[in-house]
Scaffold this motif. Structure first.
Motif, PDB file in Angstrom:
ATOM      1  N   THR A  58      -2.077  -6.582 -12.330  1.00  0.00           N
ATOM      2  CA  THR A  58      -2.391  -5.163 -12.519  1.00  0.00           C
ATOM      3  C   THR A  58      -1.270  -4.268 -11.989  1.00  0.00           C
ATOM      4  O   THR A  58      -1.143  -3.126 -12.419  1.00  0.00           O
ATOM      5  CB  THR A  58      -3.685  -4.793 -11.774  1.00  0.00           C
ATOM      6  OG1 THR A  58      -3.502  -4.968 -10.362  1.00  0.00           O
ATOM      7  CG2 THR A  58      -4.846  -5.661 -12.251  1.00  0.00           C
ATOM      8  N   SER A  82       0.832  -1.208   0.000  1.00  0.00           N
ATOM      9  CA  SER A  82       0.000   0.000   0.000  1.00  0.00           C
ATOM     10  C   SER A  82       0.863   1.253   0.000  1.00  0.00           C
ATOM     11  O   SER A  82       0.573   2.223  -0.721  1.00  0.00           O
ATOM     12  CB  SER A  82      -0.927   0.001   1.223  1.00  0.00           C
ATOM     13  OG  SER A  82      -1.870  -1.037   1.145  1.00  0.00           O
ATOM     14  N   LYS A 106       2.297   1.714  -3.358  1.00  0.00           N
ATOM     15  CA  LYS A 106       1.296   2.258  -4.277  1.00  0.00           C
ATOM     16  C   LYS A 106       1.156   3.758  -4.105  1.00  0.00           C
ATOM     17  O   LYS A 106       1.128   4.516  -5.084  1.00  0.00           O
ATOM     18  CB  LYS A 106      -0.039   1.559  -4.027  1.00  0.00           C
ATOM     19  CG  LYS A 106      -1.179   2.069  -4.883  1.00  0.00           C
ATOM     20  CD  LYS A 106      -2.469   1.313  -4.543  1.00  0.00           C
ATOM     21  CE  LYS A 106      -3.649   1.866  -5.307  1.00  0.00           C
ATOM     22  NZ  LYS A 106      -4.904   1.129  -4.967  1.00  0.00           N
ATOM     23  N   ASN A 118       4.109   5.621  -5.515  1.00  0.00           N
ATOM     24  CA  ASN A 118       4.414   5.342  -6.930  1.00  0.00           C
ATOM     25  C   ASN A 118       5.748   4.615  -7.089  1.00  0.00           C
ATOM     26  O   ASN A 118       6.525   4.900  -8.004  1.00  0.00           O
ATOM     27  CB  ASN A 118       4.430   6.641  -7.743  1.00  0.00           C
ATOM     28  CG  ASN A 118       3.042   7.194  -7.984  1.00  0.00           C
ATOM     29  OD1 ASN A 118       2.096   6.438  -8.209  1.00  0.00           O
ATOM     30  ND2 ASN A 118       2.907   8.501  -7.916  1.00  0.00           N
ATOM     31  N   TYR A 136      -1.342  -2.883  -9.324  1.00  0.00           N
ATOM     32  CA  TYR A 136      -2.030  -1.755  -8.703  1.00  0.00           C
ATOM     33  C   TYR A 136      -3.005  -2.206  -7.619  1.00  0.00           C
ATOM     34  O   TYR A 136      -3.016  -1.663  -6.515  1.00  0.00           O
ATOM     35  CB  TYR A 136      -2.772  -0.967  -9.782  1.00  0.00           C
ATOM     36  CG  TYR A 136      -3.476   0.264  -9.264  1.00  0.00           C
ATOM     37  CD1 TYR A 136      -4.854   0.271  -9.042  1.00  0.00           C
ATOM     38  CD2 TYR A 136      -2.764   1.433  -8.998  1.00  0.00           C
ATOM     39  CE1 TYR A 136      -5.509   1.397  -8.555  1.00  0.00           C
ATOM     40  CE2 TYR A 136      -3.404   2.565  -8.511  1.00  0.00           C
ATOM     41  CZ  TYR A 136      -4.776   2.543  -8.291  1.00  0.00           C
ATOM     42  OH  TYR A 136      -5.390   3.661  -7.801  1.00  0.00           O
ATOM     43  N   LYS A 137      -3.835  -3.196  -7.930  1.00  0.00           N
ATOM     44  CA  LYS A 137      -4.855  -3.648  -6.985  1.00  0.00           C
ATOM     45  C   LYS A 137      -4.226  -4.540  -5.908  1.00  0.00           C
ATOM     46  O   LYS A 137      -3.542  -5.521  -6.220  1.00  0.00           O
ATOM     47  CB  LYS A 137      -5.949  -4.415  -7.728  1.00  0.00           C
ATOM     48  CG  LYS A 137      -6.730  -3.546  -8.705  1.00  0.00           C
ATOM     49  CD  LYS A 137      -7.809  -4.342  -9.412  1.00  0.00           C
ATOM     50  CE  LYS A 137      -8.585  -3.464 -10.390  1.00  0.00           C
ATOM     51  NZ  LYS A 137      -9.641  -4.232 -11.108  1.00  0.00           N
ATOM     52  N   LEU A 139       2.571   0.640 -18.263  1.00  0.00           N
ATOM     53  CA  LEU A 139       2.518   1.633 -17.201  1.00  0.00           C
ATOM     54  C   LEU A 139       2.634   3.041 -17.753  1.00  0.00           C
ATOM     55  O   LEU A 139       2.507   4.002 -17.033  1.00  0.00           O
ATOM     56  CB  LEU A 139       3.623   1.366 -16.172  1.00  0.00           C
ATOM     57  CG  LEU A 139       3.501   0.042 -15.412  1.00  0.00           C
ATOM     58  CD1 LEU A 139       4.725  -0.163 -14.538  1.00  0.00           C
ATOM     59  CD2 LEU A 139       2.249   0.034 -14.550  1.00  0.00           C
TER      60      LEU A 139
END
Length: 212
Positions: free
Chosen positions: A137, A51, A54, A57, A139-140, A212
């Motif tokens: 992903t 997290s 994320k 970045n 991301y998730k 990306l």
């Protein structure tokens, strides 16, 4: 790879997350569910590491470096595997102290060689579910964390009840039958290595397909 690992441990992983290794000391509690002590890593630390990555970045920053995308995946998986191994080392030390202090057997699986063999497999089960799902992903985080936790919990629960209620598996409990328990430990280490390699290969292949 050395520099990417250095980046992971110095920039991507907050030093406070290393305190999760102290959860291995929960093996000093007598008559407890010892698998739970090892689960706190993927209950708390791992989802928060991803997290924070994320929000910072981290993946975008990493792929902008002059490295291959698969090396970005490898460095992250290696860093997590290293922390898992450190967690198991702390737990092993505390397991020895548990036996020296109490000289009693646990109601559930004792912290013996077989327990650590199953612990290696439990971490491998979590990794092979989490990493390929996440890097689909990159991301998730929610769904991979939930599914990986469920898989690891079901595995540990199955081991506990299997050893408790299946007579043939009771040799894996207690501090006797060292030969059978060492076989489980060896199997656990082999599966830990193989499943993490598979997790890396699937994750790297999926990550390379992401624009990306």
């Amino acid at each position: 790879m050395k520099n990417l690992l250095y980046k992971e441990f110095r920039l991507a992983i907050h030093p406070l997350f290393y305190l999760i290794l102290l959860c291995g000391a929960l093996l000093l509690i007598p008559k407890w569910i010892f698998f739970l002590a090892l689960m706190y890593f993927f209950f708390i630390a791992l989802p928060n590491i991803f997290s924070m990555g994320k929000s910072d970045n981290d993946i975008v920053f990493s792929v902008m470096l002059p490295v291959r995308k698969r090396d970005v995946v490898k460095s992250r998986i290696l860093s997590i595997v290293i922390i898992e191994l450190a967690q198991l080392l702390v737990a092993a030390i505390c397991a020895v102290l548990n036996r020296a202090l109490y000289h009693t057997e646990n109601y559930l699986l004792d912290p013996n060689f077989a327990f650590f063999g199953f612990a290696f497999i439990m971490y491998a089960v979590f990794n092979i579910v989490f990493f390929p799902m996440f890097y689909k992903t990159a991301y998730k985080i929610g769904a991979p964390t939930i599914f990986a936790n469920v898989a690891a919990i079901l595995f540990a629960t199955g081991v506990e009840f299997g050893v408790l209620y299946i007579p043939a598996l009771r040799v894996l409990d207690g501090m006797g039958h060292i030969g059978a328990q060492l076989w489980v430990l060896a199997l656990g280490i082999v599966l830990f290595v193989l499943l993490n390699i598979v997790a890396y290969k699937i994750s790297a292949r999926r990550f390379e397909r992401i624009d990306l």
